[in-house]
Design an enzyme around this catalytic site. Structure first.
Site, PDB file in Angstrom:
ATOM      1  N   ASN A 193       0.836  -1.209   0.000  1.00 51.68           N
ATOM      2  CA  ASN A 193       0.000   0.000   0.000  1.00 51.68           C
ATOM      3  C   ASN A 193       0.866   1.254   0.000  1.00 51.68           C
ATOM      4  OD1 ASN A 193      -2.675  -0.984   0.000  1.00 51.68           O
ATOM      5  ND2 ASN A 193      -2.474  -1.602   2.132  1.00 51.68           N
ATOM      6  N   CYS A 220      -4.892  -7.312  -3.529  1.00 49.69           N
ATOM      7  CA  CYS A 220      -5.432  -6.977  -2.219  1.00 49.69           C
ATOM      8  C   CYS A 220      -6.388  -8.103  -1.828  1.00 49.69           C
ATOM      9  CB  CYS A 220      -6.167  -5.634  -2.302  1.00 49.69           C
ATOM     10  SG  CYS A 220      -6.860  -5.025  -0.754  1.00 49.69           S
ATOM     11  N   HIS A 221      -6.722  -8.206  -0.554  1.00 52.21           N
ATOM     12  CA  HIS A 221      -7.680  -9.236  -0.145  1.00 52.21           C
ATOM     13  C   HIS A 221      -9.000  -8.636   0.337  1.00 52.21           C
ATOM     14  CE1 HIS A 221      -4.694  -8.894   3.364  1.00 52.21           C
ATOM     15  NE2 HIS A 221      -5.706  -8.085   3.637  1.00 52.21           N
ATOM     16  N   HIS A 252      -9.699  -0.451  -2.315  1.00 51.97           N
ATOM     17  CA  HIS A 252     -10.257  -0.004  -1.039  1.00 51.97           C
ATOM     18  C   HIS A 252     -11.504   0.853  -1.191  1.00 51.97           C
ATOM     19  CE1 HIS A 252      -6.485  -0.793   1.675  1.00 51.97           C
ATOM     20  NE2 HIS A 252      -6.857  -1.849   0.978  1.00 51.97           N
TER      21      HIS A 252
END
Length: 469
Positions: free
Chosen positions: A151, A173-174, A203
């Site tokens: 990030n 990303c998870h 996000h």
């Protein structure tokens, strides 16, 4: 590509490295891959190698795994590179990112994606990764692919792909798969029975489709919000769903600082009503500091450590953090005795590219006519098909207009940080901070410029010289 070379940059993130290696070695086609671990912390790197060997013994395999302290040598002939670095670490960098803005009245929760914390992290990280990409262009395989876990995901993915035509970076990303699981728990439906489509920016992607056996699940989610029975720790996202019509992918503690509505001076009522944990990321770092000696000892001597003792020590420290993080640390410790596939996409991508067996993952890629109402060239997160041809994004078309408009408030900040680095232009750092939704809702222009100057001076040891000329 029968035996690909896979390089882990930042392999001193030992627990994550263990998980990634467990994923890789769980796939028959990858058991004989050449694995190289690299990190600037020699102690952690040696520990990661020892853990890798123990993991291989547990799986009864004999992989080709080694360490290399020279990054350029590690990257030579690499087919796949996975990055998990953090420039500046918790101390001193993250501490500075939180403490200095706080002097100006600007509070944060996580500070790694957007906001002033995300801006500073991007400025520290992108130049380092640009140098890494340059090494990859010169010494890695002609078809090397970079899988980035670092990030601020969108800023890094954007900058690296804009800077290099030769090396493709896919951000992983998870949040999509984790949120799907969380919603399945809220709804009482097995996660594998939920069909969804998701798209946006990292996000801040949204589930544009959420169904169970053809039934739209949004009415049930909205009923949970109406009845006020959603989890307390997730009230921000349920409120965003109520207002915008769709559920976002990243956690409430993250999302609260991407928008101007939840963290405001003199509004303690908002923090209370929405259960917003200020200084959450520093708290998690403190938890990890306490947990690390237990984790390291357990990694060296399996079965030697007690989760109960770890939890007792964490509770005694009275760290300001979400209560579930204490449990997460205990689960991390106990999980070291288990081998099971994680939800991370890295190994799936490598396996599909090596074998041709198709898979669908959610990745961060450049918006090349993929989402019509987001800017061309920005980083977007959406479903991608993976096979022998690589990672092929799927076209989304237009997102609901209110979602795209919300995302563009974040994309503008990302663009300024990317341009600040690629154009070596300090002015764009001020522009990024002034355009940031949360920062601009709390501070005036002079305060923002003064804060940026103070942060730039504090981070001088981690930032390029061109910002100071």
């Amino acid at each position: 590509m029968l035996s690909p070379k896979i390089v882990l940059i930042g392999a001193g993130s030992t627990v994550f490295t263990r998980n990634l290696l467990g994923d890789i070695w769980s796939l028959p086609a990858l058991k004989h891959a050449k694995i190289v671990l690299h990190d600037i912390d020699e102690h952690r790197l040696d520990l990661s190698l020892a853990v890798a060997h123990r993991l291989a013994d547990m799986l009864d395999i004999k992989p080709d795994v080694s360490t290399e302290k020279n990054r350029r040598i590690a990257l030579k002939d690499a087919d796949f590179v996975l990055s998990t670095i953090q420039v500046g670490g918790y101390k001193p960098a993250t501490v500075r990112d939180f403490d200095i803005p706080k002097k100006y009245g600007l509070e944060q929760t996580i500070g790694d994606t957007l906001g002033i914390g995300g801006i500073m992290r991007g400025l520290r990280t992108i130049p380092v990764m640009l140098e890494m990409i340059k090494d990859m262009e010169e010494v890695s395989s002609d078809k090397v692919i970079h899988l980035n876990y670092v990030n601020p995901m969108a800023m890094i993915t954007w900058a690296l792909n804009k800077a290099s035509d030769k090396v493709k970076t896919v951000g992983l990303c998870h949040s999509v798969q984790h949120t799907a699981y969380e919603l399945s728990q809220d709804l009482g439906i097995p996660v594998n029975d939920i069909a969804f489509q998701c798209a946006g920016i990292n996000h801040m992607a949204f589930y544009t489709k959420l169904e169970h056996k053809g039934e739209d699940l949004y009415p049930k989610l909205k009923e949970l919000a109406k009845q006020n029975t959603m989890p307390d720790w997730n009230r921000v996202r349920y409120e965003v769903m109520q207002q915008f019509g769709y559920f976002p992918t990243e956690s409430s503690e993250h999302f609260a600082e991407y928008v101007p509505w939840f963290i405001k001076l003199g509004r303690e009522d908002l923090l209370t009503d929405f259960h917003i944990p200020l200084d959450e990321y520093p708290g998690r770092c403190q938890v990890y500091e306490v947990a690390w000696p237990f984790i390291e000892e357990e990694l060296r001597h399996p079965g030697s450590q007690s989760t109960a003792m770890l939890k007792d020590q964490l509770k005694a420290k009275n760290i300001k953090v979400m209560s579930r993080e204490i449990d997460n640390a205990a689960h991390m410790l106990s999980g070291l005795s288990e081998i099971k596939r994680s939800v991370e996409y890295g190994s799936t991508i490598i396996n599909s590219m090596v074998t041709g067996e198709p898979s669908v993952i959610y990745g961060n890629v450049i918006n090349d006519k993929l989402i019509d109402n987001l800017p061309e060239g920005c980083a977007v997160e959406l479903a991608c098909l993976v096979d022998h041809n690589g990672v092929t994004p799927t076209r989304v078309g237009r997102l609901p207009v209110q979602l795209a408009a919300l995302m563009r408030t974040n994309v503008g900040v990302q663009e300024m940080v990317v341009n600040a680095v690629l154009e070596q232009n300090r002015d764009h750092i001020y522009h990024a901070a002034m355009l940031d939704p949360h920062t601009s809702s709390v501070l005036d222009i002079k305060q923002i410029r003064d804060m940026v100057d103070e942060l730039m001076e504090a981070h001088r040891d981690y930032l390029p010289d061109y910002f100071y000329h």
